[in-house]
Design an enzyme around this catalytic site. Sequence first.
Site, PDB file in Angstrom:
ATOM      1  NE  ARG A 144      10.041 -57.476   1.646  1.00 52.21           N
ATOM      2  CZ  ARG A 144      10.616 -57.207   0.489  1.00 52.21           C
ATOM      3  NH1 ARG A 144       9.878 -56.883  -0.556  1.00 52.21           N
ATOM      4  NH2 ARG A 144      11.931 -57.239   0.359  1.00 52.21           N
ATOM      5  NE  ARG A 167      15.180 -49.908  -1.849  1.00 58.51           N
ATOM      6  CZ  ARG A 167      15.943 -51.003  -1.757  1.00 58.51           C
ATOM      7  NH1 ARG A 167      16.392 -51.608  -2.848  1.00 58.51           N
ATOM      8  NH2 ARG A 167      16.265 -51.485  -0.572  1.00 58.51           N
ATOM      9  CE  LYS A 214      17.127 -50.944   3.197  1.00 55.34           C
ATOM     10  NZ  LYS A 214      16.113 -52.011   3.227  1.00 55.34           N
ATOM     11  CG  HIS A 215      21.935 -51.646   0.940  1.00 55.10           C
ATOM     12  ND1 HIS A 215      21.122 -50.717   0.293  1.00 55.10           N
ATOM     13  CD2 HIS A 215      21.135 -52.715   1.216  1.00 55.10           C
ATOM     14  CE1 HIS A 215      19.904 -51.215   0.169  1.00 55.10           C
ATOM     15  NE2 HIS A 215      19.878 -52.422   0.715  1.00 55.10           N
ATOM     16  CG  ASP A 243      13.218 -55.805   3.663  1.00 54.79           C
ATOM     17  OD1 ASP A 243      14.125 -55.262   4.311  1.00 54.79           O
ATOM     18  OD2 ASP A 243      13.374 -56.861   3.026  1.00 54.79           O
ATOM     19  CG  HIS A 301      18.040 -57.785  -5.426  1.00 58.98           C
ATOM     20  ND1 HIS A 301      18.231 -56.421  -5.384  1.00 58.98           N
ATOM     21  CD2 HIS A 301      17.340 -58.106  -4.306  1.00 58.98           C
ATOM     22  CE1 HIS A 301      17.672 -55.935  -4.280  1.00 58.98           C
ATOM     23  NE2 HIS A 301      17.134 -56.937  -3.619  1.00 58.98           N
ATOM     24  CG  ASP A 333      21.145 -56.764   1.185  1.00 59.71           C
ATOM     25  OD1 ASP A 333      20.021 -57.147   1.582  1.00 59.71           O
ATOM     26  OD2 ASP A 333      21.281 -55.999   0.226  1.00 59.71           O
TER      27      ASP A 333
END
Length: 483
Positions: free
Chosen positions: A88, A149, A179-180, A80, A192, A262
């Site tokens: 990351r 984002r 995405k998404h 990611d 999440h 996801d």
Amino acid sequence: MTPEEKAGQVLLPFFKGNQVEAHAALIQRLHLAGSIIMGDNVPRDPRGKVDVAAMGAVNQRLRQAATADGRPWPGIIGVDQEGGAVARLGAPLTEWPVPMSYGAAGSEDLTRQAGKALAAELLPLGFDLDFAPDTDVTIGPKDPTIGARSMSADPAVAAAQGVAFSRGMLDAGILPTVKHFPGHGSVTTDSHLNLPVQPASIDELRVRDWKPFQAAVAAGLPVVMTGHIAVPALEPGVPASLSAPSYAALRNLGFQGVAVTDALNMGAVEKQYPAGAAAVKALAAGADLLLMPEDVEQAHAAILQALAAGSLPAARLDDAARRVATMMMWHARTAAPAGTPGAGAPAGSGAALSAKVSAAAVTVLSGPCHGPLVPGSVRVQGGGPGDRERFEAAAARAGLAVGSGPVVNLIGFGGTPGAGDIAVALDAPWPLQDSNAPIKLALYGRNDTAFDALAAVLAGKATAPGKLPAAVGPYPAGTGCTP
């Protein structure tokens, strides 16, 4: 391929910490597609920065494990790396501003260059797929998950910028993932944690949330990620990532590539479908690649059990495994193999371009458009860890002293407007709607080069050419200084 090999080919797992050898053995034993690298898997040097050589060695080991069964196509090593908060891999790789910067800057050419530069630094480390860009259309302050984002609240802009960024990634030899689907920017729950519900009709989705995905399909992009979002107009109560009508809707847009879920260990799915059930349900519904099941051994076994019981049609597993294998064969023919010496670009090589993006994005909502916004000295307050230090360093580079003068209030994600003479939103610009500061700026980033862009505008050494990519209270989308 054997059923065991096919079941492995559709699973892309994660692992904990530095357990590389154990994970490699699991990839080899279960014939897994490859692996995703999360933040806790990234080797660090004594200063806490990414150990680039060690990261390359980890990915090489995992890629070897993925092809140990003799398959002629490369394994998938994904990450990611969107830029901004979702990255990351930090320094010494280039730190990029938040993706909303591209919508604010408004240049598809610049966005494509940035996509290429970001991806080019991943290739030498052995990555071949990035779960970016996020092409969701944000609805603004009520969007708790995507926010900055998203590249824009305008579907056409999000579509064009998302395609440009993706094409840049492909130029560099990295597979992008839009995405998404069916759109996470217009729901008010974080998947999440729990299952968001998208109340929009199909017609509403077509003209808003689905526009970027339709553009991605038209551009021939290879991967679309489905989100954990229930759409009652398609299938009530079931996450799109596990819903056959949702995959049918995606395919009806003309998409022929790889549909990846996801992460299946997220709250929206794991609470409702534990112990391998999510993997089987997603695969049967139309997913081709199952990302991060909570327990990949359980998921693999559950797929084989469903296959034997007839509840998972053999043709569906064949189709999914074939799509993944075909994509990786195509990728091997059209890009330098991940980790190839001399391929890609060295860590940090995109810094000048990152600075250019931030300089093009910084936006004035209220206040002067020309000349210095502050005298030679300022005070600073607000911000998160490291923000003030970065601002002070950038101010010094721009010739501004810190300690007296007007107050610059830095507002991070979820931050409060606070007091101050100059309010600066570092992530999404929404907090500015409640600020009483006479001068309001949106920066869309908190990396060094973003703060340099801010300091240059404050000192009058640069103008702020960006335009708001989403409405902020009384300030409509498109607000900004004219050249």
